[in-house]
Design an enzyme around this catalytic site. Structure first.
Site, short mmCIF file in Angstrom:
data_model
loop_
_atom_site.label_atom_id
_atom_site.label_comp_id
_atom_site.label_asym_id
_atom_site.label_seq_id
_atom_site.Cartn_x
_atom_site.Cartn_y
_atom_site.Cartn_z
N ASP A 51 0.76 -1.16 -0.18
CA ASP A 51 -0.01 0.07 0.15
C ASP A 51 0.77 1.28 0.19
O ASP A 51 1.49 1.25 0.92
CB ASP A 51 -1.03 -0.06 1.38
CG ASP A 51 -2.27 0.63 1.23
OD1 ASP A 51 -2.10 1.63 0.37
OD2 ASP A 51 -3.04 0.19 1.70
N ASP A 102 -3.00 4.60 -2.52
CA ASP A 102 -3.86 5.37 -1.64
C ASP A 102 -4.07 6.85 -2.06
O ASP A 102 -3.56 7.43 -2.25
CB ASP A 102 -3.21 5.46 -0.05
CG ASP A 102 -4.03 5.86 0.96
OD1 ASP A 102 -5.24 5.11 1.28
OD2 ASP A 102 -3.76 6.89 1.79
N GLU A 139 -6.52 4.09 -5.93
CA GLU A 139 -7.65 4.20 -5.21
C GLU A 139 -8.21 5.37 -5.85
O GLU A 139 -7.59 6.57 -5.29
CB GLU A 139 -7.45 4.28 -3.54
CG GLU A 139 -9.04 4.50 -2.75
CD GLU A 139 -8.65 4.89 -1.60
OE1 GLU A 139 -9.51 4.80 -0.56
OE2 GLU A 139 -7.67 5.75 -1.21
N HIS A 160 -10.94 -1.84 4.15
CA HIS A 160 -10.82 -1.48 5.66
C HIS A 160 -11.58 -0.49 6.05
O HIS A 160 -11.60 0.05 7.19
CB HIS A 160 -9.50 -1.47 5.93
CG HIS A 160 -8.80 -0.36 5.37
ND1 HIS A 160 -8.81 -0.40 3.80
CD2 HIS A 160 -8.27 0.65 5.69
CE1 HIS A 160 -8.06 0.38 3.42
NE2 HIS A 160 -7.69 1.40 4.36
N ASP A 161 -12.17 0.48 5.11
CA ASP A 161 -12.71 1.59 5.36
C ASP A 161 -14.41 1.54 5.45
O ASP A 161 -14.89 2.41 5.70
CB ASP A 161 -12.54 2.73 4.39
CG ASP A 161 -10.91 3.17 4.44
OD1 ASP A 161 -10.34 2.96 5.64
OD2 ASP A 161 -10.65 3.46 3.29
#
Ligand code: TEU
Ligand code: CA
Length: 550
Positions: free
Chosen positions: A99, A200, A242, A316-317
């Site tokens: 990431d 990210d 993302e 994960h969000d």
């Protein structure tokens, strides 16, 4: 399909390291823990792991605040563990995607510590500063986690810009030195054998803070192309950007088949339907089902042959999908499989977020048991603003990021087999019923439904290359579509709700074979609650038939 596009038929599994598997009893998942679970991942059949950040970090935002890109946080292990992970994964044909958090660093990063020393420090321009007066903000741009995006630095009499926490200052991408440092760092990881990167909030790097532009800044794609050319294109990598802010036209650039930017885009339009236009994420609204079909179909059609999408319900969000758009009570198993079948039949690269393959659910904790800084900031702000406590808690139950961050449920022993110590965040108390151990050998489990879907994507080109036609567009209960490729076709039919209804596509599916379903054979003319079927004219080979889940 070109060989270099191996990732088009692969499925990616996201690991949130601190919640996956603890190996040393400190209550926090770590890299050794992941290595110990490689067999499980190999069995699932995934092609790559997207590893949420493991680099050195003060952990203000669980690793999305990096203080050294070229070191591993002690909490997760060290560089040698990381190298072992890469090599172990290779044995299972699994690549490790790191990431990359390139929009901002931690305020404890050496660059920022230098930058805030003086205005003529060589690192000052690595970040974004504005002269000013204490208490008079440069403008009213807000940070994602609440408050202003500007924080005052008294010793410099300047504000610095941060789209997330004050401890996550934004990097100044306009500075070529910053970009060069980033490229060198990426090349260093590539040399270590990393198989790819997830980028990210990459749509936020080209900001124009004075104009209030945070997303999709003017130089965005220029930066992407340079980044890709200087790094990713020098290896055989899978990359995914993302992008909350990518519309279809932009997404085509992100995932341009010429390889000039990234392998694929990770966009959220379908997820965004869980939030009403002009409202905050915390204001819970009912699912607009027809809109969901429209949005997902639109992306399927538009990117066909000119881009590549990520297929996902979770990360994960986000809250657990079975608790949002499925039914995590009486139809948990059926609805979790339905959502899996619906997604894996589409074009794009599917992503499974840890525990999704087990049908893990949302949680309801007391406020002090939550760990996410976003939850606590929102809670404080809304209680101060006079919101009803019960409403605030309901928003957290529905949308809080910690829903996804509870420890992975491995078995029915204490702490679900996640740790021998005290877990950093409470385990969901349904772990005795929902855990990996009870599912891996059960051919009717959610886990094995995912396993089967992953296998189909490798075996049948129609999954990867087929075109897409939405069926029954106006049906209020059914999500159905058809895929066709080189004379082969398949139909995916899903009852999205908890009532038994008529199956309207019997004529369309007359000569087709059932490839997979989430129910035992029954009346073909009806769809039971959350029933999903993939029917096809593909000639099924014997081994697949044996592995079929009924
Ligand atoms: O998230 C990007 C982002 O802006 C949202 O996902 C945001 O976290 C969410 O909408 C808040 O409700 C990425 C990471 O996935 C996230 O974990 C990080 O906190 C964020 O960037 C900052 O690095
Ligand atoms: Ca640990």
């Amino acid at each position: 399909m070109l060989k270099k596009d191996w990732w088009k038929s692969a499925v990616i599994y996201q690991i949130y390291p601190r919640s996956f598997q603890d190996s040393n009893g400190d209550g926090i998942g770590d890299i050794k823990g992941i290595i110990g679970r490689m067999e499980y991942l190999g069995r699932l059949g995934i092609g790559a792991i997207w590893l949420s950040p493991v680099c050195k970090s003060p952990q203000k935002d669980n690793g999305y605040d990096i203080s050294d890109y070229q070191d591993i946080d002690l909490m997760f292990g060290n560089i040698e563990d990381m190298e072992n992970l890469i090599n172990e994964a290779k044995k299972y044909n699994i690549r490790i995607m790191m990431d990359l958090v390139l929009n901002h660093t931690s305020d404890k990063h050496r660059w920022f510590e230098e930058a805030r020393k003086s205005k003529d420090n060589p690192y000052h321009d690595y970040y974004i500063w504005r002269d000013g007066e204490e208490g008079v903000l440069p403008n009213d741009v807000k940070a994602v986690f609440g408050g202003s995006a500007w924080t005052w630095e008294p010793s410099l009499k300047q504000y610095y810009f941060h789209q997330f926490l004050p401890e996550q200052p934004d990097l100044n991408w306009e500075n070529p030195k910053v970009r060069k440092e980033i490229y060198d760092m990426i090349l260093w990881w590539m040399k270590k054998g990393v198989g790819g990167f997830r980028l990210d909030v990459i749509d936020q790097i080209a900001k124009e803070p004075d104009l209030g532009i945070t997303i999709n800044g003017p130089r965005l794609h220029e930066y992407f192309r340079e980044l890709s050319k200087e790094t990713f294109q020098k290896g055989d990598l899978i990359t995914v950007g993302e992008a909350w802010g990518a519309d279809i036209e932009r997404a085509k650039l992100y995932s341009n088949p010429d390889g000039s930017e990234f392998s694929m885009v990770f966009q959220f339009e379908h997820i965004g339907l869980d939030q009403e236009e002009g409202k905050e994420k915390w204001d819970v609204v009912p699912l607009p089902f027809l809109k969901l079909k429209e949005v997902m179909s639109h992306w399927q059609r538009e990117l066909h042959n000119c881009g590549w999408n990520s297929l996902f319900w979770n990360n994960h969000d986000l809250p657990r999908i079975v608790s949002r758009w499925g039914n995590d009570k009486e139809y948990r198993v059926e609805s979790a499989k339905m959502l899996a079948i619906l997604l894996h039949g589409m074009q794009g690269t599917p992503y499974i977020y840890q525990g999704e393959e087990l049908g893990m659910t949302n949680v309801r904790y007391d406020i002090e048991d939550y760990r996410d800084v976003e939850i606590h900031n929102m809670y404080k702000a809304r209680i101060e603003a006079g919101y009803d406590k019960e409403d605030v808690m309901n928003s957290i139950y529905a949308k809080g990021r910690d829903n996804a961050r509870t420890p992975m449920q491995w078995d029915d022993s204490e702490n679900a087999g996640f740790t021998d110590g005290t877990p950093w965040i409470k385990v969901n108390d349904n772990y005795k019923e929902i855990n990996a151990k009870s599912q891996v050998d059960d051919e009717n489990s959610i886990f094995n439904c995912y396993r089967q879907l992953i296998k189909f994507r490798k075996e049948y080109p129609v999954f990867v290359d087929g075109d897409f036609t939405l069926l029954l567009a106006d049906d209020e209960n059914i999500f159905a579509y058809k895929r066709e490729y080189a004379g082969k076709s398949m139909v995916v039919v899903c009852n999205f709700y908890g009532q038994t209804i008529d199956m309207p596509l019997t004529e369309e599916c007359k000569d087709m074979e059932l490839l997979i379903s989430n129910y035992a054979k029954g009346d073909e003319a009806v769809l039971r609650p959350y029933e999903a079927r993939i029917l096809s004219l593909i000639h099924i080979s014997e081994p697949t038939r044996l592995g079929m889940i009924s």
